[in-house]
Design a protein around this motif. Structure first.
Motif: not given
Length: 75
Positions: A6, A10, A13, A55
């Motif tokens: 991650g 985020c 995350c 992603t």
């Protein structure tokens, strides 16, 4: 064990880590934001090219070696 890739800032995350913590699931977290730019690029290339993900977070189930794989296949 799970391996989570991650980065800072985020929310997904953070949610992934919160979910794992809530369920007392053991994991290792690789924070791309803390890496030098060339290492970060190498990780991003790996995620994109080898795992076909675009992603983060990326969550990988680490099985172990042959013995653990064999046990998993027998189940």
């Amino acid at each position: 064990m799970l391996y989570v890739i991650g980065k800072d800032d985020c929310p997904w995350c953070d949610k992934a880590k919160e979910l794992l913590d809530k369920n007392h699931t053991q994991y290792v977290y690789k924070n791309l934001s803390t890496l030098f730019p060339e290492k970060r690029k190498a990780w991003k290339d790996f995620i994109n090219n080898e795992l076909s993900k675009t992603t983060v977070p990326v969550v990988i189930n680490v099985i172990g070696g042959y013995s653990e794989l064999s046990e998993l296949m027998d189940d």
